[in-house]
Motif scaffolding. Structure first.
Motif, PDB file in Angstrom:
ATOM      1  N   LEU A   1     -20.253  18.698 -57.248  1.00 46.11           N
ATOM      2  CA  LEU A   1     -20.553  20.039 -57.748  1.00 46.11           C
ATOM      3  C   LEU A   1     -20.956  19.984 -59.211  1.00 46.11           C
ATOM      4  CD1 LEU A   1     -20.611  23.077 -57.101  1.00 46.11           C
ATOM      5  CD2 LEU A   1     -18.230  23.189 -57.847  1.00 46.11           C
ATOM      6  N   ALA A   2     -20.299  19.108 -59.967  1.00 49.70           N
ATOM      7  CA  ALA A   2     -20.607  18.973 -61.393  1.00 49.70           C
ATOM      8  C   ALA A   2     -21.964  18.324 -61.632  1.00 49.70           C
ATOM      9  CB  ALA A   2     -19.507  18.159 -62.085  1.00 49.70           C
ATOM     10  N   SER A   3     -22.555  17.728 -60.590  1.00 46.94           N
ATOM     11  CA  SER A   3     -23.839  17.046 -60.763  1.00 46.94           C
ATOM     12  C   SER A   3     -25.030  18.004 -60.730  1.00 46.94           C
ATOM     13  CB  SER A   3     -24.030  15.992 -59.656  1.00 46.94           C
ATOM     14  OG  SER A   3     -24.273  16.606 -58.394  1.00 46.94           O
ATOM     15  N   ARG A   4     -24.788  19.279 -60.492  1.00 40.86           N
ATOM     16  CA  ARG A   4     -25.908  20.224 -60.415  1.00 40.86           C
ATOM     17  C   ARG A   4     -26.650  20.254 -61.750  1.00 40.86           C
ATOM     18  NH1 ARG A   4     -21.155  23.384 -60.734  1.00 40.86           N
ATOM     19  NH2 ARG A   4     -21.194  25.025 -62.330  1.00 40.86           N
ATOM     20  N   THR A   5     -27.931  20.510 -61.685  1.00 46.72           N
ATOM     21  CA  THR A   5     -28.791  20.363 -62.861  1.00 46.72           C
ATOM     22  C   THR A   5     -29.370  21.668 -63.391  1.00 46.72           C
ATOM     23  OG1 THR A   5     -30.716  19.965 -61.446  1.00 46.72           O
ATOM     24  CG2 THR A   5     -29.447  18.043 -62.159  1.00 46.72           C
ATOM     25  N   ARG A   6     -29.375  22.704 -62.568  1.00 41.48           N
ATOM     26  CA  ARG A   6     -30.077  23.914 -62.985  1.00 41.48           C
ATOM     27  C   ARG A   6     -29.329  24.717 -64.044  1.00 41.48           C
ATOM     28  NH1 ARG A   6     -32.156  28.895 -59.188  1.00 41.48           N
ATOM     29  NH2 ARG A   6     -33.201  30.031 -60.863  1.00 41.48           N
ATOM     30  N   GLY A   7     -28.026  24.619 -64.084  1.00 43.13           N
ATOM     31  CA  GLY A   7     -27.264  25.309 -65.117  1.00 43.13           C
ATOM     32  C   GLY A   7     -27.100  26.799 -64.903  1.00 43.13           C
ATOM     33  N   LEU A   8     -27.159  27.241 -63.638  1.00 40.13           N
ATOM     34  CA  LEU A   8     -26.952  28.659 -63.337  1.00 40.13           C
ATOM     35  C   LEU A   8     -25.483  29.031 -63.526  1.00 40.13           C
ATOM     36  CD1 LEU A   8     -28.881  29.328 -60.014  1.00 40.13           C
ATOM     37  CD2 LEU A   8     -29.431  30.219 -62.274  1.00 40.13           C
ATOM     38  N   PRO A   9     -25.203  30.285 -63.877  1.00 31.18           N
ATOM     39  CA  PRO A   9     -23.804  30.740 -63.858  1.00 31.18           C
ATOM     40  C   PRO A   9     -23.275  30.687 -62.428  1.00 31.18           C
ATOM     41  CG  PRO A   9     -25.201  32.281 -65.080  1.00 31.18           C
ATOM     42  CD  PRO A   9     -26.120  31.320 -64.380  1.00 31.18           C
ATOM     43  N   VAL A  10     -22.143  30.030 -62.231  1.00 37.58           N
ATOM     44  CA  VAL A  10     -21.537  29.899 -60.907  1.00 37.58           C
ATOM     45  C   VAL A  10     -20.078  30.317 -60.985  1.00 37.58           C
ATOM     46  CG1 VAL A  10     -20.876  28.301 -59.058  1.00 37.58           C
ATOM     47  CG2 VAL A  10     -23.085  28.034 -60.198  1.00 37.58           C
ATOM     48  N   VAL A  11     -19.668  31.170 -60.047  1.00 38.03           N
ATOM     49  CA  VAL A  11     -18.265  31.554 -59.915  1.00 38.03           C
ATOM     50  C   VAL A  11     -17.787  31.069 -58.553  1.00 38.03           C
ATOM     51  CG1 VAL A  11     -16.609  33.447 -59.779  1.00 38.03           C
ATOM     52  CG2 VAL A  11     -18.496  33.560 -61.418  1.00 38.03           C
ATOM     53  N   LEU A  12     -16.702  30.322 -58.538  1.00 41.93           N
ATOM     54  CA  LEU A  12     -16.179  29.753 -57.296  1.00 41.93           C
ATOM     55  C   LEU A  12     -15.070  30.620 -56.717  1.00 41.93           C
ATOM     56  CD1 LEU A  12     -15.922  26.018 -58.427  1.00 41.93           C
ATOM     57  CD2 LEU A  12     -17.822  27.137 -57.239  1.00 41.93           C
ATOM     58  N   LEU A  13     -14.992  30.617 -55.392  1.00 45.43           N
ATOM     59  CA  LEU A  13     -13.911  31.274 -54.669  1.00 45.43           C
ATOM     60  C   LEU A  13     -13.172  30.225 -53.857  1.00 45.43           C
ATOM     61  CD1 LEU A  13     -15.948  34.262 -53.146  1.00 45.43           C
ATOM     62  CD2 LEU A  13     -14.790  34.201 -55.361  1.00 45.43           C
ATOM     63  N   GLY A  14     -11.883  30.429 -53.611  1.00 41.46           N
ATOM     64  CA  GLY A  14     -11.175  29.503 -52.734  1.00 41.46           C
ATOM     65  C   GLY A  14     -10.036  28.785 -53.420  1.00 41.46           C
ATOM     66  N   GLU A  15      -9.466  27.844 -52.701  1.00 48.13           N
ATOM     67  CA  GLU A  15      -8.198  27.240 -53.112  1.00 48.13           C
ATOM     68  C   GLU A  15      -8.317  25.902 -53.826  1.00 48.13           C
ATOM     69  OE1 GLU A  15      -5.991  29.402 -52.678  1.00 48.13           O
ATOM     70  OE2 GLU A  15      -7.230  30.622 -51.368  1.00 48.13           O
ATOM     71  N   ARG A  16      -9.458  25.209 -53.680  1.00 41.80           N
ATOM     72  CA  ARG A  16      -9.576  23.889 -54.304  1.00 41.80           C
ATOM     73  C   ARG A  16      -9.795  24.011 -55.799  1.00 41.80           C
ATOM     74  NH1 ARG A  16     -13.417  19.770 -51.216  1.00 41.80           N
ATOM     75  NH2 ARG A  16     -12.430  18.449 -52.782  1.00 41.80           N
ATOM     76  N   ASP A  17      -9.345  23.001 -56.531  1.00 39.47           N
ATOM     77  CA  ASP A  17      -9.508  22.979 -57.982  1.00 39.47           C
ATOM     78  C   ASP A  17     -10.817  22.294 -58.353  1.00 39.47           C
ATOM     79  OD1 ASP A  17      -7.016  24.181 -58.441  1.00 39.47           O
ATOM     80  OD2 ASP A  17      -5.990  22.256 -58.233  1.00 39.47           O
ATOM     81  N   TYR A  18     -11.623  22.969 -59.171  1.00 42.42           N
ATOM     82  CA  TYR A  18     -12.878  22.416 -59.669  1.00 42.42           C
ATOM     83  C   TYR A  18     -12.879  22.582 -61.187  1.00 42.42           C
ATOM     84  CZ  TYR A  18     -14.613  22.402 -54.862  1.00 42.42           C
ATOM     85  OH  TYR A  18     -14.785  22.172 -53.525  1.00 42.42           O
ATOM     86  N   PRO A  19     -12.417  21.583 -61.925  1.00 40.90           N
ATOM     87  CA  PRO A  19     -12.296  21.703 -63.377  1.00 40.90           C
ATOM     88  C   PRO A  19     -13.613  22.084 -64.045  1.00 40.90           C
ATOM     89  CG  PRO A  19     -11.201  19.711 -62.593  1.00 40.90           C
ATOM     90  CD  PRO A  19     -11.981  20.268 -61.428  1.00 40.90           C
ATOM     91  N   GLY A  20     -13.533  23.020 -64.977  1.00 36.68           N
ATOM     92  CA  GLY A  20     -14.698  23.382 -65.771  1.00 36.68           C
ATOM     93  C   GLY A  20     -15.512  24.533 -65.243  1.00 36.68           C
ATOM     94  N   ASP A  21     -15.222  25.014 -64.037  1.00 34.18           N
ATOM     95  CA  ASP A  21     -15.982  26.123 -63.468  1.00 34.18           C
ATOM     96  C   ASP A  21     -15.129  27.386 -63.422  1.00 34.18           C
ATOM     97  OD1 ASP A  21     -18.674  25.169 -62.530  1.00 34.18           O
ATOM     98  OD2 ASP A  21     -17.430  23.669 -61.553  1.00 34.18           O
ATOM     99  N   ASP A  22     -15.786  28.537 -63.586  1.00 36.75           N
ATOM    100  CA  ASP A  22     -15.092  29.801 -63.394  1.00 36.75           C
ATOM    101  C   ASP A  22     -14.652  29.891 -61.943  1.00 36.75           C
ATOM    102  OD1 ASP A  22     -15.437  30.733 -66.026  1.00 36.75           O
ATOM    103  OD2 ASP A  22     -17.459  31.413 -65.577  1.00 36.75           O
ATOM    104  N   HIS A  23     -13.425  30.366 -61.720  1.00 41.59           N
ATOM    105  CA  HIS A  23     -12.833  30.262 -60.389  1.00 41.59           C
ATOM    106  C   HIS A  23     -11.937  31.458 -60.131  1.00 41.59           C
ATOM    107  CE1 HIS A  23     -11.265  26.992 -57.369  1.00 41.59           C
ATOM    108  NE2 HIS A  23     -11.542  28.146 -56.785  1.00 41.59           N
ATOM    109  N   VAL A  24     -12.123  32.100 -58.988  1.00 33.59           N
ATOM    110  CA  VAL A  24     -11.247  33.188 -58.548  1.00 33.59           C
ATOM    111  C   VAL A  24     -10.471  32.671 -57.347  1.00 33.59           C
ATOM    112  CG1 VAL A  24     -11.120  35.548 -57.660  1.00 33.59           C
ATOM    113  CG2 VAL A  24     -12.889  34.937 -59.335  1.00 33.59           C
ATOM    114  N   LEU A  25      -9.144  32.652 -57.455  1.00 35.31           N
ATOM    115  CA  LEU A  25      -8.343  32.093 -56.372  1.00 35.31           C
ATOM    116  C   LEU A  25      -6.960  32.706 -56.352  1.00 35.31           C
ATOM    117  CD1 LEU A  25      -7.024  28.554 -57.340  1.00 35.31           C
ATOM    118  CD2 LEU A  25      -8.065  30.097 -58.980  1.00 35.31           C
TER     119      LEU A  25
END
Length: 223
Positions: free
Chosen positions: A134-158
């Motif tokens: 997920l961190a390898s994405r290149t476009r740099g769009l604002p991304v908000v994650l949903l769900g239970e897994r931890d993804y360091p560095g991303d905005d996350h609602v859980l």
């Protein structure tokens, strides 16, 4: 005859172009229900479709965002999608919905805005993709994650599943119950929802001085 324009819709509905624009962006507080109904009727009669490319050239923004979920047949994701469509419309945005099936490549594509220059932000409920990918994405769009897994560095609602399970178990203990069961135990992976819920459950039992009994927390097929 060319494609119908915003001006054509305004003329057919007997309102200003600004009023049509407000209704299309969801700013309905500035128009009565009757006016909005006339505008939507004119849109249907003329088969008008907003030109998102022209909007972006004019304003610098397309006001289009994407929601990507694993399974639209799942009642949770169906309800979530319906609520987000309403919220996006009220905020003046167009929401596109993508079903990923939990495929990591499709989830990465969604995080990249489906490689569509019109998409300016993404709400993603990841299932198969790992943090590094997920961190390898290149476009740099604002991304908000949903769900239970931890993804360091991303905005996350859980949800805090550990705390929620702890509080539910503690509540039952306060009511005098001592044999409290949990269905669907999982031992791994550590990020799994069931693992976190079991942790909260066991913490509440431990604080109450009650021994954890494994047969009261059985696994189920597929858990």
């Amino acid at each position: 005859m060319g494609e119908p324009t915003l001006h054509d819709v305004a003329e057919r509905a007997g309102v200003s172009i600004k009023t049509v624009s407000n209704v299309l962006r969801g700013v309905t507080a500035k128009a009565s229900a009757a006016t909005a109904a006339r505008i939507y009727a004119a849109i249907e009669e003329l088969n008008y479709r907003p030109n998102l490319s022209a909007r972006r050239l004019r304003t610098g923004h397309s006001d289009v965002i994407a929601l990507a979920v694993p399974d639209l047949r799942n009642p949770y994701f169906a309800e979530l999608s319906a609520a987000m469509i309403t919220a996006a419309r009220e905020a003046g945005f167009t929401l596109l919905i993508e079903e990923t099936g939990g495929d990591s490549e499709l989830e990465l594509a969604a995080a990249e805005g489906l490689y569509d220059p019109m998409i300016e932000g993404v709400i993603l409920s990841p299932l198969g993709i790992g943090p590094a990918k997920l961190a390898s994405r290149t476009r740099g769009l604002p991304v908000v994650l949903l769900g239970e897994r931890d993804y360091p560095g991303d905005d996350h609602v859980l949800f805090d599943n550990v705390e929620a399970s702890y509080r539910m178990t503690a509540h039952l203990l306060e009511q005098g119950y001592r044999r409290i069961g949990v269905i669907g135990r999982q031992e791994d992976p550590a990020h799994a929802t069931a693992v976190k819920r079991l942790h909260g459950y066991r913490s509440a039992l431990r604080e109450a001085g009650i021994r954890y009994t494994r047969h009261l927390a059985p696994t189920v097929p597929g858990a």
